[in-house]
Write a protein that holds these residues in place. Sequence first.
Motif, PDB file in Angstrom:
ATOM      1  N   TYR A   1       0.837  -1.213   0.000  1.00 41.91           N
ATOM      2  CA  TYR A   1       0.000   0.000   0.000  1.00 41.91           C
ATOM      3  C   TYR A   1       0.872   1.262   0.000  1.00 41.91           C
ATOM      4  N   LEU A   2       1.969   1.231   0.753  1.00 40.55           N
ATOM      5  CA  LEU A   2       2.813   2.431   0.868  1.00 40.55           C
ATOM      6  C   LEU A   2       3.888   2.507  -0.204  1.00 40.55           C
ATOM      7  N   PHE A   3       4.452   1.346  -0.579  1.00 39.03           N
ATOM      8  CA  PHE A   3       5.644   1.364  -1.441  1.00 39.03           C
ATOM      9  C   PHE A   3       5.403   0.799  -2.841  1.00 39.03           C
ATOM     10  N   GLY A   4       4.211   0.267  -3.083  1.00 47.52           N
ATOM     11  CA  GLY A   4       3.906  -0.310  -4.395  1.00 47.52           C
ATOM     12  C   GLY A   4       4.206  -1.807  -4.438  1.00 47.52           C
ATOM     13  N   ASP A   5       3.833  -2.424  -5.556  1.00 46.72           N
ATOM     14  CA  ASP A   5       3.957  -3.882  -5.665  1.00 46.72           C
ATOM     15  C   ASP A   5       5.415  -4.325  -5.632  1.00 46.72           C
ATOM     16  N   ALA A   6       5.615  -5.536  -5.132  1.00 48.00           N
ATOM     17  CA  ALA A   6       6.980  -6.059  -4.973  1.00 48.00           C
ATOM     18  C   ALA A   6       7.295  -7.069  -6.064  1.00 48.00           C
ATOM     19  N   THR A   7       8.562  -7.143  -6.435  1.00 50.52           N
ATOM     20  CA  THR A   7       8.989  -8.065  -7.491  1.00 50.52           C
ATOM     21  C   THR A   7       9.771  -9.263  -6.942  1.00 50.52           C
ATOM     22  N   ARG A   8      10.498  -9.042  -5.845  1.00 53.76           N
ATOM     23  CA  ARG A   8      11.323 -10.136  -5.303  1.00 53.76           C
ATOM     24  C   ARG A   8      11.296 -10.130  -3.783  1.00 53.76           C
ATOM     25  N   MET A   9      11.437 -11.318  -3.218  1.00 51.52           N
ATOM     26  CA  MET A   9      11.359 -11.492  -1.756  1.00 51.52           C
ATOM     27  C   MET A   9      12.500 -12.374  -1.270  1.00 51.52           C
ATOM     28  N   THR A  10      13.163 -11.919  -0.210  1.00 48.53           N
ATOM     29  CA  THR A  10      14.170 -12.733   0.471  1.00 48.53           C
ATOM     30  C   THR A  10      13.782 -12.752   1.949  1.00 48.53           C
ATOM     31  N   ALA A  11      13.657 -13.921   2.536  1.00 47.22           N
ATOM     32  CA  ALA A  11      13.150 -13.977   3.914  1.00 47.22           C
ATOM     33  C   ALA A  11      13.924 -14.960   4.789  1.00 47.22           C
ATOM     34  N   ARG A  12      13.943 -14.656   6.076  1.00 48.94           N
ATOM     35  CA  ARG A  12      14.501 -15.560   7.088  1.00 48.94           C
ATOM     36  C   ARG A  12      13.497 -15.645   8.233  1.00 48.94           C
ATOM     37  N   THR A  13      13.331 -16.830   8.808  1.00 50.65           N
ATOM     38  CA  THR A  13      12.371 -16.996   9.905  1.00 50.65           C
ATOM     39  C   THR A  13      13.025 -17.713  11.084  1.00 50.65           C
TER      40      THR A  13
ATOM     41  N   VAL B   1       9.065 -15.304  14.339  1.00 51.86           N
ATOM     42  CA  VAL B   1       9.911 -14.173  13.945  1.00 51.86           C
ATOM     43  C   VAL B   1      10.171 -14.294  12.439  1.00 51.86           C
ATOM     44  N   ALA B   2      10.063 -13.176  11.734  1.00 52.28           N
ATOM     45  CA  ALA B   2      10.399 -13.198  10.300  1.00 52.28           C
ATOM     46  C   ALA B   2      10.985 -11.855   9.892  1.00 52.28           C
ATOM     47  N   THR B   3      12.009 -11.929   9.045  1.00 57.77           N
ATOM     48  CA  THR B   3      12.635 -10.722   8.493  1.00 57.77           C
ATOM     49  C   THR B   3      12.605 -10.870   6.982  1.00 57.77           C
ATOM     50  N   MET B   4      11.973  -9.895   6.320  1.00 62.68           N
ATOM     51  CA  MET B   4      11.751 -10.016   4.875  1.00 62.68           C
ATOM     52  C   MET B   4      12.309  -8.790   4.155  1.00 62.68           C
ATOM     53  N   LEU B   5      13.013  -9.054   3.066  1.00 59.93           N
ATOM     54  CA  LEU B   5      13.581  -7.977   2.246  1.00 59.93           C
ATOM     55  C   LEU B   5      12.841  -7.978   0.908  1.00 59.93           C
ATOM     56  N   LEU B   6      12.289  -6.828   0.535  1.00 59.96           N
ATOM     57  CA  LEU B   6      11.485  -6.753  -0.691  1.00 59.96           C
ATOM     58  C   LEU B   6      12.101  -5.777  -1.696  1.00 59.96           C
ATOM     59  N   ASP B   7      12.116  -6.195  -2.959  1.00 59.95           N
ATOM     60  CA  ASP B   7      12.412  -5.270  -4.055  1.00 59.95           C
ATOM     61  C   ASP B   7      11.065  -4.859  -4.638  1.00 59.95           C
ATOM     62  N   HIS B   8      10.902  -3.560  -4.883  1.00 58.81           N
ATOM     63  CA  HIS B   8       9.626  -3.073  -5.417  1.00 58.81           C
ATOM     64  C   HIS B   8       9.762  -2.678  -6.878  1.00 58.81           C
ATOM     65  N   GLU B   9       8.631  -2.706  -7.593  1.00 61.32           N
ATOM     66  CA  GLU B   9       8.615  -2.377  -9.030  1.00 61.32           C
ATOM     67  C   GLU B   9       9.215  -1.009  -9.319  1.00 61.32           C
ATOM     68  N   ASN B  10       9.017  -0.062  -8.383  1.00 60.84           N
ATOM     69  CA  ASN B  10       9.489   1.316  -8.598  1.00 60.84           C
ATOM     70  C   ASN B  10      10.946   1.515  -8.180  1.00 60.84           C
ATOM     71  N   GLY B  11      11.641   0.424  -7.823  1.00 64.43           N
ATOM     72  CA  GLY B  11      13.054   0.529  -7.462  1.00 64.43           C
ATOM     73  C   GLY B  11      13.301   0.663  -5.969  1.00 64.43           C
ATOM     74  N   MET B  12      12.218   0.839  -5.188  1.00 66.97           N
ATOM     75  CA  MET B  12      12.407   0.929  -3.731  1.00 66.97           C
ATOM     76  C   MET B  12      12.851  -0.404  -3.152  1.00 66.97           C
ATOM     77  N   THR B  13      13.542  -0.323  -2.038  1.00 65.84           N
ATOM     78  CA  THR B  13      13.862  -1.504  -1.237  1.00 65.84           C
ATOM     79  C   THR B  13      13.129  -1.336   0.089  1.00 65.84           C
ATOM     80  N   SER B  14      12.526  -2.427   0.582  1.00 69.27           N
ATOM     81  CA  SER B  14      11.920  -2.307   1.915  1.00 69.27           C
ATOM     82  C   SER B  14      12.199  -3.544   2.750  1.00 69.27           C
ATOM     83  N   ILE B  15      12.089  -3.319   4.056  1.00 67.92           N
ATOM     84  CA  ILE B  15      12.223  -4.411   5.021  1.00 67.92           C
ATOM     85  C   ILE B  15      10.896  -4.528   5.752  1.00 67.92           C
ATOM     86  N   VAL B  16      10.399  -5.742   5.842  1.00 73.78           N
ATOM     87  CA  VAL B  16       9.201  -5.994   6.641  1.00 73.78           C
ATOM     88  C   VAL B  16       9.633  -6.975   7.720  1.00 73.78           C
TER      89      VAL B  16
END
Length: 344
Positions: free
Chosen positions: A187-199, A211-226
């Motif tokens: 909703y905030l950063f746009g759709d994601a293209t790739r996901m890397t996760a550790r649990t 516990v989960a740590t997720m790294l997302l690449d977004h279509e618009n070039g943003m990187t986010s951590i969830v």
Amino acid sequence: MTKFKGALIGCGFFAVNQMHGWNDLADVEIVAICDRDPERLKVVGDQFGIGRRYASAEEMFVEGGFDFVDIATTVGSHRALVELAASHKVPAICQKPFAPTLDDAKAMVAACGRAGIPLMIHENFRWQTPILAVRAALDSGAIGTPFWGRVSFRSGFDVFSGQPYLARGKRFIIEDLGIHSLDIARYLFGDATRMTARTARINPDIAGEDVATMLLDHENGMTSIVDVSYASKLQEEPFPETFVEIDGTTGTVRLGKDYRLVVHGPDGTTDSTVAPNLLPWASRPWHNIQESVALIQNHWIERLASGQAPDTSGHDNLKTFALVEAAYLSAESGKTVDIKDLLG
Ligand code: NAD
Ligand code: 89V
């Protein structure tokens, strides 16, 4: 005033909030409820004065007389109940998580498409007042173009006393809570293209990951951590607050504890409280979630009236659910997962 008549299936822990939310809408009347547990049927039926009560959803649909159905059961029954609604051509709301698997979710979207009925996933966290305020800050342009973000939910709250099934599932925090955080990231950063996760599973008394740590690449070039955790024993328990950090080309947004929102940009800094309203039937600390239930229900009715698809339609939510699947696949394989491989 013509009222939209609704029916609700699943009268458990969370459905009480949904019943309160419907009760508050002047143009909605819940005319029938269903639960296979007679005790829950009686508790909710008596509390909200609902006369038509059913142990069987099939029977309720055969008797009909409602314009939409609100499915508030746990995930295992979602596909069968949405397909049942589709077979009767009744518009449906389905609680998150969408379905046990992405294939089930795709089949549900297809069934509703064939029946020509709207399907909304009850993904309410993006409707929380503080999250709407973050989105408004981004839309104002105050921080320029966002290039990095973080959506964080870290807690030690005992969710198992209210929802004991959460301790038993092979999947826990990503499927139940991270699903909301991933939707907020979209909703905030746009759709994601790739996901890397550790649990990790820290609590030895539960079956799934907490516990989960997720790294997302977004279509618009943003990187986010969830990042999400139910194993974080903080000095001050923040449940159920989601914290957000966003860095943009000209400024930053920080949503922190006690709903404090700081927006810093070239025009200065605003430091405000974006706390949710405490609705008359709500109780702390749940009021943030409870208010978002009322807001998403209002959205559903507006869209039902206008004929437009709801923001969290089944079609939209496939993209959130794909991130859930991707996170489990990535954590299991240790590899980065391409979202388009899942969505096709
Ligand atoms: P619950 O177990 O307390 O309630 C589910 C109820 O559904 C039970 O009373 C059960 O008897 C009934 N039920 C199950 N299958 C049925 C069927 N086929 N026909 C009729 N009745 C049936 O569960 P809950 O904690 O209320 O959670 C329900 C859903 O709400 C879950 O999907 C959960 O993830 C979701 N949830 C969402 C939020 C949110 O903020 N969006 C918060 C909590 C729970
Ligand atoms: O929102 C939810 O789905 C809940 C809770 C916040 C307790 O995780 O299950």
